[in-house]
Design a protein around this motif. Structure first.
Motif, PDB file in Angstrom:
ATOM      1  N   ASP A 170       8.281   1.745   2.473  1.00 19.29           N
ATOM      2  CA  ASP A 170       7.287   0.834   1.890  1.00 19.29           C
ATOM      3  C   ASP A 170       7.001  -0.357   2.794  1.00 19.29           C
ATOM      4  N   ASP A 171       8.021  -0.867   3.479  1.00 21.12           N
ATOM      5  CA  ASP A 171       7.801  -1.952   4.444  1.00 21.12           C
ATOM      6  C   ASP A 171       6.874  -1.482   5.560  1.00 21.12           C
ATOM      7  N   GLY A 210      -4.012   0.799   6.863  1.00 24.39           N
ATOM      8  CA  GLY A 210      -3.514   1.193   5.550  1.00 24.39           C
ATOM      9  C   GLY A 210      -3.877   2.608   5.148  1.00 24.39           C
ATOM     10  N   SER A 219       3.402  -1.302   4.272  1.00 23.31           N
ATOM     11  CA  SER A 219       2.856  -2.658   4.155  1.00 23.31           C
ATOM     12  C   SER A 219       2.389  -3.164   5.517  1.00 23.31           C
ATOM     13  N   TRP A 220       3.207  -2.938   6.527  1.00 21.41           N
ATOM     14  CA  TRP A 220       2.847  -3.346   7.887  1.00 21.41           C
ATOM     15  C   TRP A 220       1.563  -2.641   8.342  1.00 21.41           C
ATOM     16  N   GLY A 222       5.024 -10.466   4.703  1.00 18.03           N
ATOM     17  CA  GLY A 222       5.235  -9.030   4.837  1.00 18.03           C
ATOM     18  C   GLY A 222       6.560  -8.773   5.502  1.00 18.03           C
ATOM     19  N   GLY A 253      -0.873  -1.693   6.452  1.00 20.23           N
ATOM     20  CA  GLY A 253      -1.969  -2.371   5.769  1.00 20.23           C
ATOM     21  C   GLY A 253      -2.331  -3.690   6.423  1.00 20.23           C
ATOM     22  N   GLN A 254      -1.338  -4.438   6.862  1.00 21.07           N
ATOM     23  CA  GLN A 254      -1.576  -5.722   7.525  1.00 21.07           C
ATOM     24  C   GLN A 254      -2.294  -5.552   8.851  1.00 21.07           C
TER      25      GLN A 254
END
Length: 89
Positions: free
Chosen positions: A15-16, A27, A19-20, A3, A22-23
């Motif tokens: 988007d990054d 999310g 993504s973070w 990620g 979601g991790q």
């Protein structure tokens, strides 16, 4: 885990950042972050008031998110310090 790189948070795109989220089991907040253009250059400046203004009404979600941002700051600072230490050696 793969990620966005915590060392380069300031360069993260929206988007990054999503993504973070979601991790970090956040999310469900990604659409709000996209809607409000939260990329890495402002992520560390997000406040409780900003989150409320963005429509994130759950106190639990706000607290979990702020805790995750605080941990990300620690991780980013630790990596930066480690990189500096390697450069000195």
């Amino acid at each position: 885990r793969s990620g966005p790189d915590p060392h380069d948070v300031l360069k993260w795109t929206v988007d990054d950042t999503a993504s973070w989220l979601g991790q970090n089991s956040l999310g469900l907040l990604a659409d709000k972050f996209r809607e409000h253009g939260i990329s890495g250059d402002v992520l560390f400046e997000v406040t409780r008031e900003d989150l409320a203004e963005m429509g994130i009404t759950s106190v639990g979600d706000r607290r979990r998110l702020l805790r995750a941002i605080d941990q990300l700051k620690i991780d980013a600072n630790a990596r930066a310090s480690y990189s500096v230490d390697l450069a000195v050696v």
